[in-house]
Design a protein around this motif. Sequence first.
Motif, PDB file in Angstrom:
ATOM      1  N   ALA A  93      12.140  13.225  -1.372  1.00 36.54           N
ATOM      2  CA  ALA A  93      11.612  11.953  -0.862  1.00 36.54           C
ATOM      3  C   ALA A  93      12.156  11.653   0.535  1.00 36.54           C
ATOM      4  O   ALA A  93      11.435  11.144   1.407  1.00 36.54           O
ATOM      5  CB  ALA A  93      11.955  10.821  -1.820  1.00 36.54           C
ATOM      6  N   ASP A  94      13.426  12.002   0.779  1.00 41.78           N
ATOM      7  CA  ASP A  94      13.999  11.809   2.114  1.00 41.78           C
ATOM      8  C   ASP A  94      13.382  12.758   3.138  1.00 41.78           C
ATOM      9  O   ASP A  94      13.273  12.416   4.317  1.00 41.78           O
ATOM     10  CB  ASP A  94      15.514  12.034   2.078  1.00 41.78           C
ATOM     11  N   ARG A  97      10.257  10.691   3.876  1.00 48.20           N
ATOM     12  CA  ARG A  97      10.476   9.304   4.316  1.00 48.20           C
ATOM     13  C   ARG A  97      11.130   9.212   5.688  1.00 48.20           C
ATOM     14  O   ARG A  97      10.661   8.459   6.561  1.00 48.20           O
ATOM     15  CB  ARG A  97      11.343   8.587   3.278  1.00 48.20           C
ATOM     16  N   LYS A 101       9.756   7.779   9.919  1.00 48.86           N
ATOM     17  CA  LYS A 101      10.327   6.744  10.792  1.00 48.86           C
ATOM     18  C   LYS A 101      10.269   7.161  12.256  1.00 48.86           C
ATOM     19  O   LYS A 101      10.329   6.324  13.151  1.00 48.86           O
ATOM     20  CB  LYS A 101      11.770   6.452  10.386  1.00 48.86           C
ATOM     21  N   ASP A 105       4.442  12.964  10.425  1.00 52.66           N
ATOM     22  CA  ASP A 105       3.665  12.783   9.201  1.00 52.66           C
ATOM     23  C   ASP A 105       3.416  14.159   8.580  1.00 52.66           C
ATOM     24  O   ASP A 105       2.667  14.969   9.109  1.00 52.66           O
ATOM     25  CB  ASP A 105       2.344  12.088   9.546  1.00 52.66           C
ATOM     26  N   GLY A 284       2.616  12.994   2.556  1.00 52.47           N
ATOM     27  CA  GLY A 284       3.504  13.118   1.395  1.00 52.47           C
ATOM     28  C   GLY A 284       2.777  13.508   0.130  1.00 52.47           C
ATOM     29  O   GLY A 284       3.222  13.181  -0.985  1.00 52.47           O
ATOM     30  N   GLU A 462       8.837   1.479  10.609  1.00 51.12           N
ATOM     31  CA  GLU A 462       8.620   1.472   9.166  1.00 51.12           C
ATOM     32  C   GLU A 462       7.144   1.760   8.938  1.00 51.12           C
ATOM     33  O   GLU A 462       6.282   0.939   9.255  1.00 51.12           O
ATOM     34  CB  GLU A 462       9.028   0.123   8.556  1.00 51.12           C
ATOM     35  N   GLU A 464       4.228   4.091   6.441  1.00 52.74           N
ATOM     36  CA  GLU A 464       3.932   4.894   5.253  1.00 52.74           C
ATOM     37  C   GLU A 464       3.161   6.155   5.582  1.00 52.74           C
ATOM     38  O   GLU A 464       2.935   6.992   4.715  1.00 52.74           O
ATOM     39  CB  GLU A 464       3.135   4.044   4.245  1.00 52.74           C
ATOM     40  N   ARG A 468      -1.512   7.701   3.197  1.00 52.51           N
ATOM     41  CA  ARG A 468      -0.620   7.665   2.032  1.00 52.51           C
ATOM     42  C   ARG A 468      -1.331   7.067   0.821  1.00 52.51           C
ATOM     43  O   ARG A 468      -2.045   6.071   0.929  1.00 52.51           O
ATOM     44  CB  ARG A 468       0.623   6.819   2.356  1.00 52.51           C
TER      45      ARG A 468
END
Length: 488
Positions: A93-94, A97, A101, A105, A284, A462, A464, A468
Amino acid sequence: MSFKIAIIGAGSVGFTKKLFTDILCVPEFKGIEFALTDLSEHNLQMIKAILDKIVEANKLPTKVTATTDRRKALEGARYVISCVRVGGLEAYADDIRIPLKYGIDQCVGDTICAGGILYGQRNIPVILDFCKDIREVAAPGAKFLNYANPMAMNTWAAIEYGKVDTVGLCHGVQHGAEQIAEVLGAKSQGELDYICSGINHQTWFVDLRLNGRTIGKDELIAAFEAHPIYSQQEKLRIDVLKRFGVYSTESNGHLSEYLPWYRKRPDEITRWIDMSDWIHGETGGYLRHSTETRNWFETEFPQFLASAEKPIDPAKRSNEHASHILEALETGRVYRGHFNVKNTGVITNLPSDAIIESPGFVDRFGINMVSGITIPEACAATCISSINVQRMSVHAAISGDIDLLKLAVLHDPLVGAVSTPEEVWQMVDEMVVAQARWLPQYAHAVSAAKERLANSKVKTREWEGAARRHVRSIEELRVEKAALKQAV
């Protein structure tokens, strides 16, 4: 025959079951031993229950053991198969994620790009531990079959630093060939003959023949553009085919993140991807898919256990390489496939130290690669960009040199198209701090990274991502599966 296969990361339940049933499709292998090992006792017991049920239902003499003691599982093993994900879904997930930031993508993030490079940093120390155990307690000359990503980095480390007989295995070539056979109207997969060569996840169909007739670029483009599904799902791949002249093995989503051109701006991402399934470019996408799959398995375990009572059907043996390689090595029946090995002249215009993916034949004498293949210049240029990143990433993982790690990420094609050097330096610091428990080689660098982060003025966002989707609940999955079943 009687020998032992150890599977590390056997808690990858669906994949372990597939490998197990594939191998038991070989008549001579009914009496062998499978030793399962994983960090999770819970996952081990689930997969062992399924495999025990298969053995019982098919009245086989096969032995299945399960232990969290890896060295015990490897003792005397002739073959060792790895399908581990170090850090699990939490670290993964990191990988998705944190790069977001900084505007990066990713669809999958497990090969190169920021996520794939950090994934390699987590995996390589563990891979070297596996190799040490193999050298010390496995059968003499044991073969290590690596299925874990990042494929090239893991295999590179195992061969160069682990000093173990290693081959990397993937199914991208087979899936690409299935698409090509379909769009060309082949009646069976056997009608299509091909040479596919490059590096893992950037392998190229450099020679295509249907029933002996050579298939050219224009015919292949027309076939894909006429296909009602692939023309929409594989827009990026088709564009690369038009420009490079050859088709890539990897899905639309995978390929998009290895190149610097298609995911550099949000509007470009949505132009080239397709949201009908995660693999076509969703932000993701594989993280969501993996999370849903794990949740589904945990909830529906009784259903999976019941399905294990079905007889093994050799006609349904998959095209995963492992069972076919073992069959060829043990029986002498020749198998032709595509394997990840050190180059050493197999592909003439790629570096000799690189891990390449190319055709080879297997029999009782081993894996014998077809040497002297030259891939198109554009394909070689793209592969070399990734190879340079892989080489630096492996060396960083071995040395624990955080500056070299940052340079590897900086040279990644997509990262370089999106982020500034200052952003890359901060992003790597943030990822190393977040994943410190899985990065022992960087323990000495974590305090300084935290201090730099506390004083940094680099702005983040921030976000997504451009495309997503949320992780679906079990109930949503049930409704969707029921609708698909009814439609069929």
